[in-house]
Design a protein around this motif. Sequence first.
Motif, PDB file in Angstrom:
ATOM      1  N   ASP A  62     -83.667 -35.006  28.129  1.00 34.71           N
ATOM      2  CA  ASP A  62     -84.650 -35.499  28.349  1.00 34.71           C
ATOM      3  C   ASP A  62     -83.653 -37.017  27.803  1.00 34.71           C
ATOM      4  O   ASP A  62     -84.340 -38.057  27.084  1.00 34.71           O
ATOM      5  N   HIS A  63     -83.169 -36.543  26.262  1.00 32.28           N
ATOM      6  CA  HIS A  63     -82.415 -37.740  25.546  1.00 32.28           C
ATOM      7  C   HIS A  63     -81.457 -38.454  25.702  1.00 32.28           C
ATOM      8  O   HIS A  63     -81.081 -39.281  24.753  1.00 32.28           O
ATOM      9  N   SER A  64     -80.665 -38.384  26.780  1.00 30.67           N
ATOM     10  CA  SER A  64     -80.426 -39.412  27.543  1.00 30.67           C
ATOM     11  C   SER A  64     -81.062 -39.895  28.808  1.00 30.67           C
ATOM     12  O   SER A  64     -81.893 -39.898  29.543  1.00 30.67           O
TER      13      SER A  64
ATOM     14  N   THR B 239     -87.453 -47.476  26.348  1.00 27.40           N
ATOM     15  CA  THR B 239     -87.104 -45.867  26.636  1.00 27.40           C
ATOM     16  C   THR B 239     -86.496 -45.191  25.491  1.00 27.40           C
ATOM     17  O   THR B 239     -87.060 -44.435  24.597  1.00 27.40           O
ATOM     18  N   ALA B 240     -84.686 -45.132  25.459  1.00 30.47           N
ATOM     19  CA  ALA B 240     -84.096 -44.873  24.280  1.00 30.47           C
ATOM     20  C   ALA B 240     -84.815 -45.122  23.793  1.00 30.47           C
ATOM     21  O   ALA B 240     -84.644 -44.899  22.331  1.00 30.47           O
TER      22      ALA B 240
ATOM     23  N   ASN C 105     -73.196 -35.408  29.522  1.00 32.59           N
ATOM     24  CA  ASN C 105     -74.903 -34.472  29.164  1.00 32.59           C
ATOM     25  C   ASN C 105     -73.748 -32.626  28.622  1.00 32.59           C
ATOM     26  O   ASN C 105     -74.652 -32.455  27.864  1.00 32.59           O
ATOM     27  N   GLU C 106     -72.930 -32.881  28.737  1.00 30.48           N
ATOM     28  CA  GLU C 106     -72.220 -31.827  28.227  1.00 30.48           C
ATOM     29  C   GLU C 106     -72.075 -31.666  26.347  1.00 30.48           C
ATOM     30  O   GLU C 106     -72.595 -30.960  25.556  1.00 30.48           O
ATOM     31  N   LEU C 107     -71.937 -33.404  26.003  1.00 32.92           N
ATOM     32  CA  LEU C 107     -72.707 -33.829  24.955  1.00 32.92           C
ATOM     33  C   LEU C 107     -73.583 -33.660  24.526  1.00 32.92           C
ATOM     34  O   LEU C 107     -74.326 -32.800  23.058  1.00 32.92           O
ATOM     35  N   ASP C 108     -74.820 -33.852  25.409  1.00 37.93           N
ATOM     36  CA  ASP C 108     -76.531 -33.419  24.620  1.00 37.93           C
ATOM     37  C   ASP C 108     -76.457 -32.726  25.023  1.00 37.93           C
ATOM     38  O   ASP C 108     -77.310 -32.286  24.391  1.00 37.93           O
TER      39      ASP C 108
END
Length: 516
Positions: free
Chosen positions: A125-127, A138-139, A224-227
Amino acid sequence: MRNADTILNIHRDRGARTLPLERVYKHLLDPELFLRAYGKISRNPGSMTRGSTTETVDGMTLQKIHTIIELLRQERYVWTPVRRTQIPKANGKLRPLGIPTWGDKLVQEVLRTLLEPYYEGRFSDHSHGFRPNRGCHTALREVQRRWKGTIWLIEGDIRGCFDNIDHEILLEIIRRDIHDGRVGQLMRNLLQAGYLEDWRYHDTPGGTPQGGIVSPLLANIYLNELDRFVEDTLIPAYTRGERRKTNREYSRLCNRLRKARKDGDRETILRTKQEQRNHTTGDAFDAGFRRLRFVRYADDFLLGFAGPRTEAEVIRDRLAEFLRNDLKLELSMEKTLITHAVNEKANFLGYEITATRCNDLISSKDGRRATNGCIALLMPRLVVRNYFSRFSSKGRVIDQAELLADDDCTIIDRYQSVLKGLYNYYCMATNVANRMARIKYILEISLTKTLARKHGCKVTDIYRRFRFYNPVLRLKMLRCIKERQDKEPRIHVFGGIPFVRNPEGKVPSARQLVRG
């Protein structure tokens, strides 16, 4: 299209339940998905841009779609190397842009259509980058609404992110999520198709081709792996405590205030209230309270941390270690800055991010200093300087000679589009009114000089001819009316935009502004 929608809904459901996706390749052979992809990307002006062949959208036929599907069925589809060109960046450097052939664009769009619903349910959800119904605003809105109390801002800068994505790691992630070997092989062939620059072939041992339709999705799958690392490892480790301990000095003053009110000592009450404003309610050095927050847009990310700077440095180092060891990416340590949220400003998505602190700003509703610690979004002064440099020479605003061949209404529209586009992006900034007023002044001077040069007259004559006052909005603007045969005249204006701050990032229409 019902069959295609059913497939996409199944993919969306499996993604939401974090289940692997199976038997995806057979859906690439569905003509309905190709027709849907054609309908979407054929409207893009870039569809007429040639890749490394002469193929463009205007030569597309239903027979070609069936030919592509047959090649995919036989697993004989070959990706054509993209044509690479260099486009300028805002900082003056160049960014490589790959332009695929039309047929490759079509297949990439079908791939994206099939995979995006699945991965949307798995993404953080933070991406916010390259995702449906998400974007820069949105960010920024997430930072502004949820980051109150942040002390340190950690700006993330990955060195050459899209050019250094490791193919094997990316394909391993895809194989983990999508249990279909033919899709994995098709992706591998896409990543290794190479590119042509100055008509010379080059291999692509790493990276995703910037400009490809499916490339933003692949980059999000990779990052997404970083997220997940931040959400599952860092945030739990650096978030603790329900609330800060009460500041002892503030508690002592509260006790004094209660006693003074009981005694009716008005002088002590006023003096104690003033002293209270110099102290925080919570203990800023509470070792049992930490907060870590995170937001990412493409390869730009920002972390907000409430805690000591030493721990913020450890967080930065752990991020660098994860990127280096697990994703084969390098964090630019000289550009990954740790900024004090109150005394300094961090840069994120073109905005300046800072935290407010004003002990004298008391809420009229409850008497609290509610604005302290809130995140403020600011429009940088550098934006004004850049526009002044763009429309000036030797320190003076000048006309734009390349527009002299256009008619008056087109010239006004060109300047209005610059003004409107800039305001649409920076409408969330606290200082948008002052900054945009200055930019409007620069653009208006350049516009009137351009029109004056075109007509061979003075700037004052242009103002007499085009100036218009809108009594509803109470704003001055420049207006040009174009008469049309058998139709109502078309009105073109420059200005007429009330530069009001909009925290939602949604600019109201002219009708809404009038009603408001």
